[in-house]
Design an enzyme around this catalytic site. Structure first.
Site, PDB file in Angstrom:
ATOM      1  CG  ASN A  10      -2.012   1.262   1.024  1.00 35.40           C
ATOM      2  OD1 ASN A  10      -1.760   2.015   0.798  1.00 35.40           O
ATOM      3  ND2 ASN A  10      -2.305   1.310   2.574  1.00 35.40           N
ATOM      4  CE  LYS A  12       0.233   3.128   4.883  1.00 34.37           C
ATOM      5  NZ  LYS A  12       0.413   3.457   5.926  1.00 34.37           N
ATOM      6  CG  HIS A 100      -5.624   2.694   5.401  1.00 36.90           C
ATOM      7  ND1 HIS A 100      -5.244   3.560   5.539  1.00 36.90           N
ATOM      8  CD2 HIS A 100      -4.463   0.933   4.894  1.00 36.90           C
ATOM      9  CE1 HIS A 100      -4.624   3.042   6.171  1.00 36.90           C
ATOM     10  NE2 HIS A 100      -3.978   1.531   5.736  1.00 36.90           N
ATOM     11  CD  GLU A 102      -3.170   6.261   6.315  1.00 34.57           C
ATOM     12  OE1 GLU A 102      -2.982   5.682   5.233  1.00 34.57           O
ATOM     13  OE2 GLU A 102      -1.686   5.280   6.901  1.00 34.57           O
ATOM     14  CD  GLU A 172      -4.147  -1.947   7.127  1.00 37.05           C
ATOM     15  OE1 GLU A 172      -2.680  -2.874   6.325  1.00 37.05           O
ATOM     16  OE2 GLU A 172      -4.506  -0.823   6.923  1.00 37.05           O
ATOM     17  N   GLY A 178       2.127   2.042  10.694  1.00 40.08           N
ATOM     18  CA  GLY A 178       3.159   3.673  10.964  1.00 40.08           C
ATOM     19  C   GLY A 178       3.752   3.623  11.866  1.00 40.08           C
ATOM     20  CB  SER A 217       4.496  -2.177  12.136  1.00 41.07           C
ATOM     21  OG  SER A 217       4.453  -0.747  12.564  1.00 41.07           O
TER      22      SER A 217
HETATM   23  P1  PGA Z   1       2.946   0.686   7.703  1.00 40.39           P
HETATM   24  O1  PGA Z   1       0.649   0.493   6.820  1.00 40.39           O
HETATM   25  O2  PGA Z   1       2.567  -0.749   7.160  1.00 40.39           O
HETATM   26  O3  PGA Z   1       3.640   1.667   7.164  1.00 40.39           O
HETATM   27  O4  PGA Z   1       2.063  -0.054   9.093  1.00 40.39           O
HETATM   28  C1  PGA Z   1       0.402  -0.591   6.949  1.00 40.39           C
HETATM   29  C2  PGA Z   1      -1.575  -0.041   6.300  1.00 40.39           C
HETATM   30  O5  PGA Z   1      -1.237   1.060   6.666  1.00 40.39           O
HETATM   31  O6  PGA Z   1      -1.691  -0.838   5.164  1.00 40.39           O
END
Ligand code: PGA
Length: 256
Positions: A10, A12, A100, A102, A172, A178, A217
Site C-alpha cells: 500500500n 498511500k 483503510h 487513514e 490492521e 506506521g 508495521s
Molecule cells: P505500515 O502501513 O506498514 O506502514 O504500518 C500499513 C497500512 O497502512 O496498510
C-alpha cells in the site's frame, strides 16, 4: 483448503509516475525468474490513481496486480474528486483497498459507505481489500471483537453469500499502522480467527476460501512469522513496500 497467500504493498500518497516506473523496473529485476512461480505469493501494488496506468503498462502483463486505494460506489455521477470502478478497470486495475483506517480517520469513510463500495467493487470484477481494525483505545477497553464484528458485519452486509469468498479482509489494528509496533503473533491470529468465524456464520465455503491479511508495521524482519499463522494469508504492507528491495524480501518470506 489451501489459500494462496497475497502480499500487497500500500503505497498511500507516495510516488509520482516516474518513480512508479523506476520502482516496478527494480522490483521486476529483483524477482526475475520467480514471478508467477510457486515460491512467491500473489503480489499486488496499491498505487495512487495517477500512477495506475503507468504501473499497469510497466508491469507489462507480469503477475503483479495493480490495485487502487479507494473508489466511489457509483459507476459515474456528479461526485467531484471521485473515481469509479469502471474507471479503475479501464486503467487495467484489478482490485481496490477499501476502508483503510487513514480514509476512515481523515476523510470520514464510514461502514455505511463501505457497505455500498464492497459490493460495487465485486460487481465490477475488482478484488476489494477491506481494511478493519481497532484503535488503541478500543483494544484497551476490551472492545476489539465488538469493533471487528461491527466493521466486518456492516461492510459485508450487501455482499451475497456466494460472493463473500472474493473479498480479501485486511486486519490492521490502527495502533500498529506506521508506528513500528507490529501486533504480536497471538493478537494477529486471535483477530484473524475471529474474523474468519464471522464469515463462517454466513458461509462455510467462504470462510474456508476468503483470505485474511495482516497489516501494521510489517517489515522484512517480522514478515516470516505472519505466514506461519493458521488464519493469516498474507500481508498489507505500507512503509516497507515503498522500497522494492524490502518489498521483494517480504514477498520471498511468504514462500512455502
Ligand atoms: P505500515 O502501513 O506498514 O506502514 O504500518 C500499513 C497500512 O497502512 O496498510
Amino acid at each position: 483448503m489451501a489459500r494462496r497467500p497475497l502480499v500487497a504493498g500500500n503505497w498511500k500518497m507516495y510516488k509520482t509516475v516516474e518513480e512508479t516506473r523506476r520502482y516496478i523496473d527494480q522490483l521486476v529485476a529483483l524477482l526475475d525468474g520467480e514471478l508467477g512461480g510457486p515460491n512467491l505469493p500473489e503480489l499486488a501494488l496499491c498505487v495512487p490513481f495517477t500512477s495506475l496506468a503507468a504501473a499497469v503498462e510497466r508491469v507489462g502483463g507480469r503477475p503483479i496486480a495493480v490495485f487502487a486505494q479507494n473508489m466511489h460506489h457509483e459507476p459515474e455521477g456528479p461526485y467531484t474528486g471521485e473515481v469509479s470502478a469502471p474507471m479503475l478497470l479501464e486503467c487495467g486495475c484489478s482490485g481496490v483497498v477499501l476502508g483503510h483506517s487513514e480514509r476512515r480517520t481523515y476523510f470520514g469513510e464510514t461502514d455505511r459507505a463501505l457497505a455500498l463500495k464492497v459490493p460495487a467493487a465485486l460487481a465490477a470484477g475488482l478484488t476489494p481489500i477491506l481494511c478493519v481494525g481497532e484503535s488503541e483505545a478500543q483494544r484497551e477497553a476490551g472492545e476489539t471483537e465488538r469493533t471487528l464484528r461491527h466493521q466486518v458485519g456492516e461492510a459485508l452486509s450487501g455482499v451475497a453469500d456466494d460472493q463473500l469468498e472474493r473479498v480479501v479482509i485486511a486486519y490492521e489494528p490502527v495502533w500498529a499502522i506506521g508506528t513500528g509496533k507490529r501486533a504480536t503473533a497471538e493478537q494477529i491470529e486471535e483477530a484473524a480467527f475471529f474474523i474468519r468465524a464471522l464469515v463462517e456464520a454466513r458461509s462455510h465455503r467462504a470462510a474456508e476460501r476468503l483470505r485474511i491479511l495482516y497489516g501494521g508495521s510489517v517489515s522484512e524482519d517480522n514478515a516470516a512469522e505472519l505466514f506461519e499463522l493458521q488464519n493469516v494469508d498474507g500481508a498489507l504492507v505500507g512503509g516497507a513496500s515503498l522500497d522494492p528491495q524490502r518489498f521483494a524480501a517480504i514477498a520471498r518470506s511468504a514462500r512455502g
